[in-house]
Design a protein around this motif. Structure first.
Motif, short mmCIF file in Angstrom:
data_model
loop_
_atom_site.label_atom_id
_atom_site.label_comp_id
_atom_site.label_asym_id
_atom_site.label_seq_id
_atom_site.Cartn_x
_atom_site.Cartn_y
_atom_site.Cartn_z
N GLN A 1 0.82 -1.21 0.00
CA GLN A 1 0.00 0.00 0.00
C GLN A 1 0.86 1.26 0.00
OE1 GLN A 1 -2.47 -0.71 3.54
NE2 GLN A 1 -4.17 -1.31 2.21
N THR B 1 0.36 5.62 0.89
CA THR B 1 -0.50 6.57 1.59
C THR B 1 -0.79 7.77 0.70
OG1 THR B 1 0.44 5.89 3.72
CG2 THR B 1 -0.74 8.00 3.66
N ILE C 1 -4.96 8.23 3.74
CA ILE C 1 -5.49 6.87 3.73
C ILE C 1 -4.51 5.97 2.97
CG2 ILE C 1 -7.92 7.53 3.90
CD1 ILE C 1 -8.12 7.17 0.86
N GLN D 1 -7.56 2.79 -9.60
CA GLN D 1 -8.67 3.10 -8.71
C GLN D 1 -10.00 2.97 -9.46
OE1 GLN D 1 -7.26 7.00 -7.30
NE2 GLN D 1 -6.92 6.06 -5.29
N VAL E 1 -3.91 2.93 0.36
CA VAL E 1 -4.59 2.26 -0.76
C VAL E 1 -3.60 1.30 -1.42
CG1 VAL E 1 -6.20 4.13 -1.21
CG2 VAL E 1 -3.98 4.14 -2.33
N ASN E 2 -4.14 0.25 -2.00
CA ASN E 2 -3.31 -0.75 -2.67
C ASN E 2 -2.64 -0.16 -3.91
OD1 ASN E 2 -4.04 -2.63 -0.77
ND2 ASN E 2 -5.59 -3.62 -2.04
N TYR E 3 -1.38 -0.57 -4.12
CA TYR E 3 -0.64 -0.09 -5.28
C TYR E 3 -0.01 -1.31 -5.97
CZ TYR E 3 2.54 2.72 -8.16
OH TYR E 3 3.20 3.29 -9.22
N SER F 1 -7.01 11.77 1.04
CA SER F 1 -8.39 11.61 0.61
C SER F 1 -8.94 12.98 0.18
CB SER F 1 -9.23 11.05 1.76
OG SER F 1 -9.36 12.02 2.78
#
Length: 538
Positions: free
Chosen positions: A302, A304, A313, A384, A315-317, A307
């Motif tokens: 992930q 950062t 937050i 995304q 999120v997967n990368y 948002s």
């Protein structure tokens, strides 16, 4: 039997039970044994530890400086360390003994505290609750090993995780006559190991770690057994490549960490720049081919981001693949649960065809992977809000090889070619005698990523453990690699199909109520049957 007899029997049984408990506790403090149900046998000494401590040919004393009455999570640590040391003593053939001391750390007149500090064990600050208020207390939690006039220290033990590795490595360091020499290539944009604190300490504790500066016709010293090539980002000149080639021909082992693509953050659209290190032709000669691509994986780490309302937050990368498919048949890596790569490239194992070299995979991506080639766009936004169709298109390939191991007799890249000579001012004479084929079998490990050990990026501890195990594998020091990660991070949860997710969901919704209903019906029927039997008997 009257009430008095029943009472006496109950008292006798209670006393017998209490006596058994007391006897078991007394015996357990004198006779050391343990039943270990953990997956990695965390609380059981490994064969390599038993072998090393069993070969002690002189007395070794372990002094444990542990303050008593410590708060959680350290309250059980003293006992756990004592259990582990008891295990070592059991297998030492009487050559290892240990002593526990209780330095208070409360004042300057504490002689035990002064003694501990002379050994490099300094007090640490822990928070305790005394009379309903927090206080800071100084405490000692360290070990010193004394053997034949030499000493090794573990200055602070925070938990027993990886403690077996630390103790065994300290014992080995005290008993080994000469450390294996590991060299790392300097310059040409390579990672500087001296700036990687965990890695340099981990290697320095076990090996004689030396920087290797090539050029000016300098050869790699004959005492170097393992050479680390850590992600060069500029073209390595032919004269330097020749010295590496001849090192391999002499039987040297090499770790190649190859970074084919690096991110360029200078523009709004993050793109990947292709790296030319000048090594591709020489590696291909050995049967090694690292592709100029990037592997994306749904099983990933992930990053950062902010948002829309300004809250950070995670999120997967997908360009940070989490590798859980590690070749466990290679025992050095059997206890590594996973590692996280960044901007990794695939390796073509078919390049060994026609060569006297055996290649096997070490690392593979998950079954939901994909490959980017040509022009590399690295922005997170492209992943995304993906629908299922887009995900199935981007992640439709299983198991790209991202790390591999090569064994065999390699042929020189410079066989039949003019020997490259460094003519730079100050160069010495070229004294290396050319060898056209390996004099003995060599080993190489190739990883399609170098930044996974870059400590500036705060890699997971498993990344560091993997790299140290890799060096130990190349140094033929397999045993310690097997025990380094007996206690490590949890393995990642594998992605499952939508059908499996739906099954688990509805199973959890339907099965528990249905089970309760069935049990209720069975109980109801038994009560009705019992009721009818009682009515019939009347």
């Amino acid at each position: 039997m009257n009430k008095k007899d029943l009472k006496n029997q109950a008292i006798i049984k209670l006393l017998i039970f209490a006596a058994i408990i007391v006897a078991v506790n007394i015996i357990s403090t004198q006779v050391f044994t343990r039943v270990d149900f953990t997956k990695n046998r965390t609380y059981t000494l490994s064969p390599i530890s038993k072998d090393i401590v069993g070969k002690l040919d002189d007395k070794m004393v372990v002094k444990a400086y542990f303050s008593e009455n410590l708060p959680a999570p350290y309250n059980n640590l003293r006992r756990q360390v004592m259990d582990i040391l008891s295990d070592y003593r059991t297998y030492s053939n009487g050559n290892l003994s240990y002593e526990f001391y209780n330095p208070t750390g409360e004042d300057q007149s504490d002689e035990l505290g002064t003694e501990a500090q002379k050994y490099g064990i300094n007090p640490v600050q822990v928070q305790v609750v005394d009379k309903d208020k927090f206080e800071v207390k100084s405490a000692y939690m360290g070990l010193v090993f004394l053997y034949e006039g030499k000493q090794e220290t573990i200055p602070f033990i925070q938990s027993i995780n990886n403690l077996e590795y630390e103790i065994t490595s300290k014992i080995k360091n005290l008993t080994v006559k000469q450390k294996t020499v590991v060299g790392y290539l300097e310059g040409d944009g390579s990672l500087d190991i001296s700036k990687l604190q965990q890695i340099s300490k981990g290697l320095g504790d076990q090996f004689d770690l030396k920087p290797i500066s090539l050029g000016l016709n300098r050869a790699i010293p004959d005492d170097v057994k393992v050479l680390l090539v850590l992600g060069p980002t500029t073209v390595i000149p032919e004269n330097k490549k020749y010295m590496i080639d001849q090192f391999i021909m002499r039987g040297g082992n090499v770790a190649w960490l190859i970074q084919k693509v690096t991110p360029n953050f200078q523009q709004q659209i993050i793109i990947g720049n292709v790296v030319d290190d000048g090594l591709s032709d020489m590696l291909l000669n050995y049967g090694i081919k690292v592709e100029t691509d990037l592997i994306r994986d749904l099983q990933c780490g992930q990053v950062t981001v902010q948002s829309p309302i300004g809250i950070p937050i995670a999120v997967n990368y997908p360009f940070f693949p989490v590798i859980s498919n590690i070749n466990k048949d290679i025992t050095s890596f059997a206890n590594i649960p996973s590692l996280t790569l960044s901007f990794a490239s695939s390796i073509d194992l078919n390049a060994t065809q026609g060569k006297d070299v055996k290649a096997e995979y070490l690392l593979k991506s998950s079954d939901k992977s994909g490959k980017a080639e040509g022009f590399f766009i690295l922005n997170l936004e492209q992943f995304q809000n993906m629908n299922k169709q887009a995900a199935d298109t981007l992640f439709n390939k299983p198991g790209y090889v991202l790390g591999a191991v090569y064994n065999g007799r390699f042929k020189s890249f410079y066989a039949g070619k003019p020997v490259p000579n460094d003519t730079t001012e100050g160069s010495g004479p070229l004294t290396v005698q050319q060898i056209n084929e390996s004099t003995k079998e060599s080993k190489m490990v190739v990883i399609g990523d170098a930044d996974f050990i870059n400590e500036e990026q705060r890699p997971p501890q498993d990344n560091i453990n993997f790299f140290l195990s890799m060096v130990e594998y190349l140094a033929d020091d397999v045993g310690l690699a097997q025990i380094r990660s007996k206690e490590s991070s949890d393995s990642p949860i594998e992605d499952v199909t939508d059908g499996t997710k739906a099954f688990v969901k509805y199973f959890n919704l339907i099965f528990p109520p249905a089970l309760m209903l069935v049990i209720g019906l069975i109980v109801w029927q038994r009560r009705n049957r019992r009721k009818k039997e009682l009515q019939t008997s009347k």
